[in-house]
Design an enzyme around this catalytic site. Structure first.
Site, mmCIF file in Angstrom:
data_model
loop_
_atom_site.group_PDB
_atom_site.id
_atom_site.type_symbol
_atom_site.label_atom_id
_atom_site.label_comp_id
_atom_site.label_asym_id
_atom_site.label_seq_id
_atom_site.Cartn_x
_atom_site.Cartn_y
_atom_site.Cartn_z
ATOM 1 N N ARG A 194 0.809 -1.222 0.000
ATOM 2 C CA ARG A 194 0.000 0.000 0.000
ATOM 3 C C ARG A 194 0.844 1.275 0.000
ATOM 4 N NH1 ARG A 194 -3.632 -0.951 4.939
ATOM 5 N NH2 ARG A 194 -1.717 -2.026 5.499
ATOM 6 N N ASN B 217 -6.912 -2.470 1.613
ATOM 7 C CA ASN B 217 -6.753 -3.917 1.795
ATOM 8 C C ASN B 217 -8.118 -4.527 2.029
ATOM 9 O OD1 ASN B 217 -4.115 -4.592 1.589
ATOM 10 N ND2 ASN B 217 -3.713 -4.716 3.772
#
Ligand code: ZN
Ligand code: FE
Length: 736
Positions: free
Chosen positions: A17, A35
């Site tokens: 990320r 996520n």
């Protein structure tokens, strides 16, 4: 226009990320990254959105791996910024990363005088450090790890929460202010152990400015130089350590550990030093320096007394924790680094247990207060030409995650493996997870470790099996355990499982000619198999040939002492030259199980040829045969092949040429290759090689060279540690 990506693979807990965030910022894109249970979701808007995916692919964090990407074009939403979003319900089944050796960037910081983590022995980041060994429960969050008791300081917290920082969400993040510390324990004259860390805090000019632990490492290094035996806590357990170049220290360790012959692994400061002591191929070097930092079996150049007696191999590896690197700041010789355990028991992971069990073995302990939750041994690999095989799949590799296609996606299967070199495997939702190496289930300690690993894996993967698959051997501890569970059970023949493990690794379909040459395994006829030729497919197998059966004189004990079994099979004229001739002849009449084990054949040849008296440690005879193999000797014995392969002539040959190790070893290998070639000519099928005997680098390399269409396990261990995967594979492929 808005782009939406759904990305799957190893993309969680590996700095994925933050990387997306950084790229989005750089390309001036708006949107978010999230996520979710189904993978990582990314939405982007902005002029540069077409550049995004390529930039991402070129800048993937080292541990990340993209497997699938779903792409959609949607209506613009006019996001005002790019952000990392948090999902409300964290999925329980994200994959758990293995532990990773300390990375280059962290090392640079650790040796930088101006860095706040200068010489800090627990430095780590999103790309490196402990994972599996510190996890108690999922999701993988600091509060669910053994780092819970260390409250992050403000500075660490800033790094932890900043998506642009390389420690963003690095769960074990810490520093001198807030992290774990080292301590040194010493055995006093009265035999009691004492923490002497305080006493070591002498003012040293070198370290004066630091709150550092470095004086403890310096002290331990000094003790190693003095020839002492120390225990050092690593990622998944303790190592027993001494100076590998001091014969006296090595012998003392052997004496105290009651391990007279079995080779010790050595850790070296750097690859250059390894090259001084060993011959390395390109592939060896690649394996040694890989981020997993396994133990690699390589060829000796300089003999170090007592490290690996008789054989021509060393197990070598590089430092993989900050503590190891700091230790090598003070010493310039290789060290023995062998797992701290009582023979055949699992590696010891806390100092109380170490003191309880190995107090008489070690003089000093370099301990720390970051608890190891899940023990994990070092991995062991070996190169085969440009490829490699795995002998022990553990730290760095395990839990090993393999994608697969399940017939029934809702099914949850547990494979409990063999008895020796045990591992367990899980299958659920199109993936298979292989546990780290558990070991031989011959002791209460290892049986506990086996049961604990099952419990841990059930918890970490939110898993409760519908089906258990085990071996057919009624006396395997893993089988006994399985049969006690109130679950649906399937039992798979041991060598069939070896073949299935190969088919699984390459996702093979159809019929194969499988040569499974192994130690021992329970056969369908109640005999002990191990020199098998099968035709296999995903559903079943047919035993088309096997090595001629013989009495396993002494039962289990024949593994250590093959002498009576070997002499009993010789022709009279050779047998009578052996001092156990009469005994062997008498024992031949007694009742013993029948076996076709190739492992035992190697043992017998090594004994009859005079290479060994006893098989001092498992695999010894195989490694000796490898050492003495001479490629210029082309001679072989053409075994008669019927249903049974009559190898008995080579026993007489070995006895006749006793002492000519090169000739005997080369003829043995050549004759086996000849059998494989001859049989494979009769079948137009691709070949599978499996079982522990193929750890033999010479045999496997020659097979690869001389046969077409050969498959063997690489990532999945080709020894018994791969059996649990074979069991699982059968479950996945059959309608159960
Ligand atoms: Zn790092
Ligand atoms: Fe086996």
């Amino acid at each position: 226009m808005r782009y939406r990506y759904l990305i799957n693979g190893i993309v969680q807990g590996v700095g994925f990320r933050p990387t997306v965030y950084k790229i989005a910022k750089k390309l001036n894109l708006k949107g978010f990254v999230l996520n979710s249970g189904g993978g990582v979701v990314i939405e982007i808007e902005g002029e540069n959105k077409d550049k995004f995916l390529d930039t991402l692919k070129q800048n993937l964090p080292p541990l990340a791996k993209i497997e699938t990407i779903k792409f959609e074009k949607l209506k613009e939403k006019n996001y005002s910024s790019f952000e990392i979003r948090y999902s409300k319900n964290t999925q329980k089944t994200t994959s758990i990363s293995p532990d990773i050796a300390v990375c280059e960037e962290c090392l640079k910081e650790m040796f930088d005088k101006n860095n706040k983590r200068y010489l800090y022995p627990f430095i780590n980041c999103t790309n490196c450090g402990p994972r599996y060994t510190i996890i108690k429960d999922i999701p993988y969050d600091r509060k669910n790890t053994s780092m819970k008791k260390f409250k992050m300081c403000d500075e660490c917290y800033k790094e932890y929460t900043n998506p642009l920082n390389r420690r963003y969400h690095a769960e074990p993040i810490s520093c001198y202010e807030c992290g774990p510390t080292l301590n040194v324990k010493c055995k006093m004259e009265n035999g009691k152990w004492e923490n002497i860390s305080e006493k070591l805090k002498v003012k040293s000019e070198k370290w004066d400015e630091l709150k550092s632990d470095i004086e403890k490492i310096e002290f331990i290094a000094k003790k190693i130089k003095e020839g002492k035996i120390v225990a050092i806590k690593g990622l998944g357990g303790f190592h027993l350590v001494c100076d590998a170049t001091q014969k006296k220290a090595v012998n003392e360790l052997r004496k105290r550990k009651k391990r007279p012959f079995k080779p010790f692994a050595m850790m070296f400061k750097d690859i250059e030093t390894i090259k001084k002591y060993c011959f390395l191929t390109k592939e060896d070097e690649k394996l040694i320096t890989s981020k997993e930092k396994p133990i690699v079996l390589v060829k000796k150049k300089i003999e170090l007394n007592g490290i690996a007696p008789d054989i021509d191999r060393y197990g070598v590896f590089l430092p993989y924790t900050p503590v190891h690197y700091l230790l090598f700041e003070f010493i310039d010789f290789p060290i023995v680094a062998t797992s701290a355990n009582i023979s055949d028991e699992p590696i010891i992971r806390d100092s109380d247990e170490l003191i309880e069990k190995l107090s008489s073995v070690v003089d000093y302990i370099l301990d720390n207060n970051r608890d190891i939750i899940n023990a994990c041994d070092d991995s062991v690999v070996q190169s085969i030409g440009e490829e490699y095989i795995t002998m022990r799949c553990a730290r760095g590799y395990a839990p090993l995650n393999v994608k697969c296609k399940m017939k029934n996606e809702k099914l949850k299967i547990l494979g409990v493996g063999a008895n020796q070199k045990n591992t367990i495997s899980l299958a659920f939702k199109n993936k298979v997870i292989l546990s780290p190496h558990i070991g031989d289930l011959g002791t209460i300690g290892s049986l506990e470790y086996f049961e604990r690993t099952i419990k841990t894996f059930r918890r970490l993967y939110d898993f409760n099996e519908d089906i258990i698959i085990c071996d057919k051997h009624p006396l395997y501890e893993s089988t006994k355990w399985a049969l006690k569970q109130q679950k649906k059970i399937f039992q798979i023949q041991h060598h069939f499982a070896h073949a299935l493990a190969v088919m699984f690794e390459y996702d093979l379909k159809g019929d194969f000619l499988a040569f499974i040459f192994d130690g021992t395994g329970y056969g369908d006829d109640g005999h002990i198999w191990g020199g098998e030729v099968f035709i296999v497919n995903r559903n079943n197998f047919k035993r088309i040939h096997h090595f001629r059966e013989f009495k396993l004189i002494g039962g289990e004990k024949a593994i250590k002492n093959p002498s009576n079994m070997a002499v009993s099979l010789l022709d009279e004229e050779f047998a009578k030259n052996f001092k156990n001739y009469t005994l062997a002849k008498n024992l031949k009449k007694a009742t013993f199980p029948l076996t076709s084990s190739m492992g035992r054949i190697f043992d017998m040849i090594a004994f009859l040829g005079g290479m060994i008296e006893r098989n001092e440690w498992e695999g010894m005879s195989g490694l000796l045969v490898e050492k003495y193999y001479n490629s210029s000797i082309k001679e072989y014995i053409d075994f008669e092949i019927d249903k049974e392969i009559d190898f008995f002539p080579i026993l007489n040959f070995a006895a006749k040429h006793k002492g000519d190790f090169e000739l005997i070893s080369s003829v043995l290998i050549n004759s086996i290759i000849n059998v494989i070639k001859k049989i494979s000519k009769n079948y137009d099928l691709p070949i599978i090689l499996g079982g522990g005997v193929f750890q033999n680098k010479t045999l496997l390399s020659l097979c690869k060279e001389r046969l077409k269409n050969v498959y063997f396990n690489k990532k999945i261990p080709l020894i018994d540690a791969g059996v649990s995967v074979g069991q699982i594979a059968w479950g996945i492929w059959n309608n159960i």
